[in-house]
Design an enzyme around this catalytic site. Structure first.
Site, PDB file in Angstrom:
ATOM      1  N   ALA A 191       0.926  -1.317   0.085  1.00 44.43           N
ATOM      2  CA  ALA A 191      -0.016   0.169   0.050  1.00 44.43           C
ATOM      3  C   ALA A 191       0.868   1.289  -0.053  1.00 44.43           C
ATOM      4  O   ALA A 191       0.537   2.310  -0.739  1.00 44.43           O
ATOM      5  CB  ALA A 191      -0.779  -0.044   1.176  1.00 44.43           C
ATOM      6  N   ARG A 192       2.076   1.147   0.649  1.00 47.27           N
ATOM      7  CA  ARG A 192       2.619   2.544   0.702  1.00 47.27           C
ATOM      8  C   ARG A 192       3.544   2.870  -0.329  1.00 47.27           C
ATOM      9  O   ARG A 192       4.207   3.924  -0.418  1.00 47.27           O
ATOM     10  CB  ARG A 192       3.674   2.434   2.147  1.00 47.27           C
ATOM     11  CG  ARG A 192       4.697   1.505   2.051  1.00 47.27           C
ATOM     12  CD  ARG A 192       4.999   1.140   3.243  1.00 47.27           C
ATOM     13  NE  ARG A 192       6.535   0.392   3.375  1.00 47.27           N
ATOM     14  CZ  ARG A 192       7.079  -0.159   4.555  1.00 47.27           C
ATOM     15  NH1 ARG A 192       6.693   0.306   5.811  1.00 47.27           N
ATOM     16  NH2 ARG A 192       7.949  -0.937   4.534  1.00 47.27           N
ATOM     17  N   GLU A 193       3.512   2.193  -1.648  1.00 46.49           N
ATOM     18  CA  GLU A 193       4.355   2.054  -2.596  1.00 46.49           C
ATOM     19  C   GLU A 193       3.577   3.077  -3.734  1.00 46.49           C
ATOM     20  O   GLU A 193       3.314   2.536  -4.696  1.00 46.49           O
ATOM     21  CB  GLU A 193       4.883   0.898  -2.991  1.00 46.49           C
ATOM     22  CG  GLU A 193       5.682   0.082  -1.910  1.00 46.49           C
ATOM     23  CD  GLU A 193       6.271  -1.234  -2.147  1.00 46.49           C
ATOM     24  OE1 GLU A 193       5.730  -1.795  -3.333  1.00 46.49           O
ATOM     25  OE2 GLU A 193       6.489  -1.753  -1.289  1.00 46.49           O
ATOM     26  N   ARG A 246       1.628  -1.024   4.807  1.00 53.91           N
ATOM     27  CA  ARG A 246       2.140  -1.841   3.564  1.00 53.91           C
ATOM     28  C   ARG A 246       1.062  -3.136   3.314  1.00 53.91           C
ATOM     29  O   ARG A 246       0.994  -3.392   2.303  1.00 53.91           O
ATOM     30  CB  ARG A 246       3.567  -2.383   4.065  1.00 53.91           C
ATOM     31  CG  ARG A 246       3.827  -3.550   3.089  1.00 53.91           C
ATOM     32  CD  ARG A 246       5.550  -4.065   3.684  1.00 53.91           C
ATOM     33  NE  ARG A 246       5.681  -5.404   3.561  1.00 53.91           N
ATOM     34  CZ  ARG A 246       6.692  -5.524   2.660  1.00 53.91           C
ATOM     35  NH1 ARG A 246       7.433  -4.604   2.241  1.00 53.91           N
ATOM     36  NH2 ARG A 246       7.042  -6.888   2.412  1.00 53.91           N
ATOM     37  N   HIS A 318       6.450  -2.702  -7.917  1.00 51.75           N
ATOM     38  CA  HIS A 318       6.889  -2.143  -6.527  1.00 51.75           C
ATOM     39  C   HIS A 318       7.635  -0.991  -6.386  1.00 51.75           C
ATOM     40  O   HIS A 318       8.052  -0.724  -7.466  1.00 51.75           O
ATOM     41  CB  HIS A 318       7.589  -3.109  -5.701  1.00 51.75           C
ATOM     42  CG  HIS A 318       6.706  -4.411  -5.384  1.00 51.75           C
ATOM     43  ND1 HIS A 318       6.578  -4.802  -4.139  1.00 51.75           N
ATOM     44  CD2 HIS A 318       6.345  -5.561  -6.276  1.00 51.75           C
ATOM     45  CE1 HIS A 318       5.733  -5.902  -3.981  1.00 51.75           C
ATOM     46  NE2 HIS A 318       5.815  -6.521  -5.323  1.00 51.75           N
ATOM     47  N   SER A 319       7.830  -0.420  -5.298  1.00 50.71           N
ATOM     48  CA  SER A 319       8.842   0.776  -5.154  1.00 50.71           C
ATOM     49  C   SER A 319       9.417   0.538  -3.830  1.00 50.71           C
ATOM     50  O   SER A 319       8.491   0.455  -2.698  1.00 50.71           O
ATOM     51  CB  SER A 319       7.835   2.150  -5.296  1.00 50.71           C
ATOM     52  OG  SER A 319       8.559   3.243  -4.651  1.00 50.71           O
ATOM     53  N   TYR A 372      17.175 -10.986  -0.715  1.00 46.64           N
ATOM     54  CA  TYR A 372      17.065 -11.746   0.231  1.00 46.64           C
ATOM     55  C   TYR A 372      15.799 -12.798  -0.038  1.00 46.64           C
ATOM     56  O   TYR A 372      15.060 -12.817  -0.855  1.00 46.64           O
ATOM     57  CB  TYR A 372      16.529 -11.024   1.625  1.00 46.64           C
ATOM     58  CG  TYR A 372      15.491  -9.611   1.324  1.00 46.64           C
ATOM     59  CD1 TYR A 372      13.993 -10.218   1.180  1.00 46.64           C
ATOM     60  CD2 TYR A 372      15.653  -8.697   0.650  1.00 46.64           C
ATOM     61  CE1 TYR A 372      13.110  -9.375   0.965  1.00 46.64           C
ATOM     62  CE2 TYR A 372      14.845  -7.668   0.441  1.00 46.64           C
ATOM     63  CZ  TYR A 372      13.188  -8.098   0.611  1.00 46.64           C
ATOM     64  OH  TYR A 372      12.518  -7.259  -0.041  1.00 46.64           O
ATOM     65  N   GLU A 394      11.103  -3.277  -8.954  1.00 49.84           N
ATOM     66  CA  GLU A 394      11.246  -2.003  -8.198  1.00 49.84           C
ATOM     67  C   GLU A 394      11.649  -0.730  -8.754  1.00 49.84           C
ATOM     68  O   GLU A 394      12.896  -0.502  -9.063  1.00 49.84           O
ATOM     69  CB  GLU A 394      12.274  -2.402  -6.961  1.00 49.84           C
ATOM     70  CG  GLU A 394      11.902  -3.841  -5.944  1.00 49.84           C
ATOM     71  CD  GLU A 394      10.965  -3.367  -4.855  1.00 49.84           C
ATOM     72  OE1 GLU A 394      10.629  -2.135  -4.836  1.00 49.84           O
ATOM     73  OE2 GLU A 394      10.565  -4.464  -4.427  1.00 49.84           O
TER      74      GLU A 394
END
Ligand code: NAG
Length: 437
Positions: A191-193, A246, A318-319, A372, A394
Site C-alpha cells: 500500500a505504501r508504494e 504496507r 513495487h517501489s 534476500y 522495483e
C-alpha cells in the site's frame, strides 16, 4: 464479561483521547514523531543478517533491505528502539548514517509538496501525481466507456473492506485471437508504494489514449491485462491514517485481536510461510494464517490462473530500489533462467538509457541471490504455475524512498513504459519461437 466491559470503556476513552490529541495537534503523521531512518552500509553478509535479526527482535520497519556491497539498507526506528539499534550496529562494527531525522516532518513536507504540485498543474492527468481510489476508479470507467472496441472493464470482486477491485483487458481482437501472448501487469500490492499505480495507469494511457505509431505492434500483437490497484484498502489507509501501511486491511479476530492485514506479497501458495516471513500477525512480513486468505490475492491468482495458457509475462510492480527481480524466492532458479535474465536485463538497460542523474542503475537477478529470500510472493506464483517470464519490478526512489517527489512521476512513467515495451516485444519473440516448435 466484566473484563469485556472494562475493555469497551477503556476503548471509548482511548478513542476520545485520540480525537482530542488529534485536534490539539493537527499533524497528520504524528504517529511517526521522533522516528528516525538510518542508512546501514552492508559490506558483508553478516551485516545483512544483523539487519534481518534486528528487524525481528526490535520489530523494526525496514524500508529497504539493501544488498551486500551494492546498496545500503534503510531502517526506520522508534525513539524507544533507537539507542539499542545503534548500539547493536556499533558493537558489530557496521557503518551507518542518519537518512531521516524526523519521519513525521518528512511526510508532512511530502504532503505539502504534492499539494503545491497539484495546484500548479491544472488539467492534470490521473497518472501525473498520486491519485486516490475514486480518481483511479473513475479513470478506468472512463477509458472503458470511451474505447469499447479495445477495452473491457472487469469488476473482479471486492476488497476486504468492500471496495470494488477493477482491471482492464485491452485487445484489438477481444481476447479471442489465441495466437497472441498476454501481458499482465499489476501495481500497489504494497500500500505504501505510491508511485506504482501511476505507472500502470500511464501504461493504459499509452496503449489506449495516446498510442504512438512506434507502439502500434504492442497493441495489435499482444493482449494486455492491467490491474492498477491490487490493495485498495491498504492504499486508502495510507492516505487517511497511516502513511507507511504496507499490508491489506483484513481482520481475523481468532488470529489477532489487535493487528489488521497481512503482507499480500507473502500470501501466495508457493513455499508459503517458510522464509522471509514472520509468524507475528503484527509484522509487515506476516504471510497470513493461510495462503490466499486475502480477497485481494485471490483476485491476482484468478487473473493469472484463468489465462495461464497464454500469459507470457507477468510484471508485479513495487517501489523502490531499481531492481528487476525474478524467482524463485527460495534461491532455486527456473529452468529458463537464461531467457528470464535476458528479458529482465534488456528491461533494465532500456530504462537506464533514459534515467535521471539522481537515479541508480537497475540491477537484475534472482531475488534471493541478490536481495534476500522470500516465500509466497506473487512473482513466485506466476513462475510456479507456468508463466515463462514472471518479475518483481522495483521502481526508482531517487534517494527519496517512499517520498518520490511528484515532479518525478512523469519521468518514472515514461521511463518504465520504455522498459515494459522492451519486455513485451522480447517476451513475444520467445512466445512465437516456442509456438513454432
Ligand atoms: C498453488 O495453487 C495453484 C492453483 O492456483 C496450484 O496449481 C498449485 O499446485 C499450488 N501450489 C502449491 C505449491 O500448493
Amino acid at each position: 464479561m466484566r473484563f469485556a466491559m472494562k475493555m469497551a470503556v477503556f476503548r471509548e476513552f482511548f478513542i476520545l483521547s485520540a480525537i482530542i490529541v488529534s485536534f490539539a495537534n493537527a499533524g497528520k503523521h504524528d504517529i511517526y514523531s521522533g522516528f528516525t531512518v538510518h542508512g546501514v552500509k552492508l559490506t558483508s553478509p553478516s551485516h545483512a543478517k544483523l539487519v534481518h535479526d534486528l528487524e525481528v527482535s526490535l520489530d523494526l520497519d525496514v524500508w529497504q533491505h539493501g544488498a551486500v556491497a551494492l546498496s545500503d539498507a534503510l531502517v526506520m526506528v522508534s525513539p524507544q528502539n533507537k539507542q539499542q539499534f545503534l548500539e547493536e550496529l556499533e558493537k558489530n562494527g557496521v557503518e551507518h548514517y542518519l537518512h531521516l531525522e524526523d519521519v513525521a516532518k518528512a511526510f508532512e513536507e511530502h504532503d505539502a509538496e504534492i499539494e503545491r504540485f497539484q495546484g500548479t498543474r491544472t488539467n492534470r492527468m490521473v497518472f501525473e501525481s498520486y491519485p486516490r481510489y475514486a480518481e483511479i476508479d473513475a479513470y478506468l470507467e472512463r477509458i472503458a466507456a470511451a474505447y469499447p472496441d479495445i477495452v473491457t472493464l472487469v469488476n473482479a470482486g471486492t476488497s476486504w473492506e468492500g471496495r470494488a477491485i477493477k482491471y482492464l483487458k485491452i485487445s484489438t481482437t477481444n481476447f479471442e485471437d489465441t495466437s497472441k501472448p498476454i501481458y499482465v501487469m499489476d501495481a500497489m500490492i504494497h500500500a505504501r508504494e505510491w508511485v506504482t499505480t501511476p505507472v500502470a495507469l500511464y501504461s493504459i494511457h499509452r496503449l489506449v489514449e495516446d498510442l504512438q505509431e512506434q507502439d502500434r505492434d504492442l497493441l495489435e500483437n499482444i493482449d494486455w491485462i492491467i490491474h492498477p490497484l491490487v490493495n485498495p484498502d491498504g492504499y486508502e489507509y495510507t492516505h487517511t491514517t497511516v502513511r507507511l501501511w504496507r499490508r491489506t486491511r483484513s481482520f481475523y479476530p481468532e488470529v489477532s485481536q489487535t493487528c489488521y492485514g497481512v503482507d499480500a506479497n507473502r500470501n501466495f501458495n508457493v513455499s508459503f510461510n517458510t522464509v522471509g516471513v514472520s509468524s507475528d500477525p503484527c509484522s509487515d512480513v506476516y504471510p497470513g494464517h493461510l495462503a490466499f486468505s486475502e480477497p485481494e490475492t485471490e483476485i491476482v491468482k484468478a487473473i493469472l490462473e484463468d489465462n495461464v495458457d497464454r500469459i507470457q509475462i507477468y510484471m508485479n510492480i513495487h517501489s523502490y530500489g531499481n531492481w528487476v527481480l525474478y524467482g524463485f524466492g527460495s534461491g532455486d532458479l527456473p529452468s529458463n533462467v537464461a531467457h528470464i535474465h535476458h528479458v529482465g536485463a534488456a528491461m533494465g538497460a532500456a530504462m537506464d538509457a533514459v534515467k535521471l542523474p539522481a537515479a541508480g542503475y537497475y540491477l537484475v537477478g534472482n531475488s534471493a541471490l541478490i536481495l534476500y529470500a522470500t516465500s509466497g510472493s506473487a512473482q513466485d506464483y506466476g513462475q510456479h504455475i507456468g508463466i515463462p517470464f514472471s518479475y518483481t519490478l522495483e521502481l526508482p526512489g531517487y534517494g527519496m524512498d517512499f517520498r518520490v517527489p511528484p515532479q518525478y512521476v512523469d519521468h518514472i512513467n515514461a521511463e518504465t513504459w520504455r522498459g515494459i515495451a522492451t519486455t513485451a516485444r522480447l517476451a513475444r519473440s520467445y512466445y512465437l519461437a516456442r509456438n513454432a516448435n
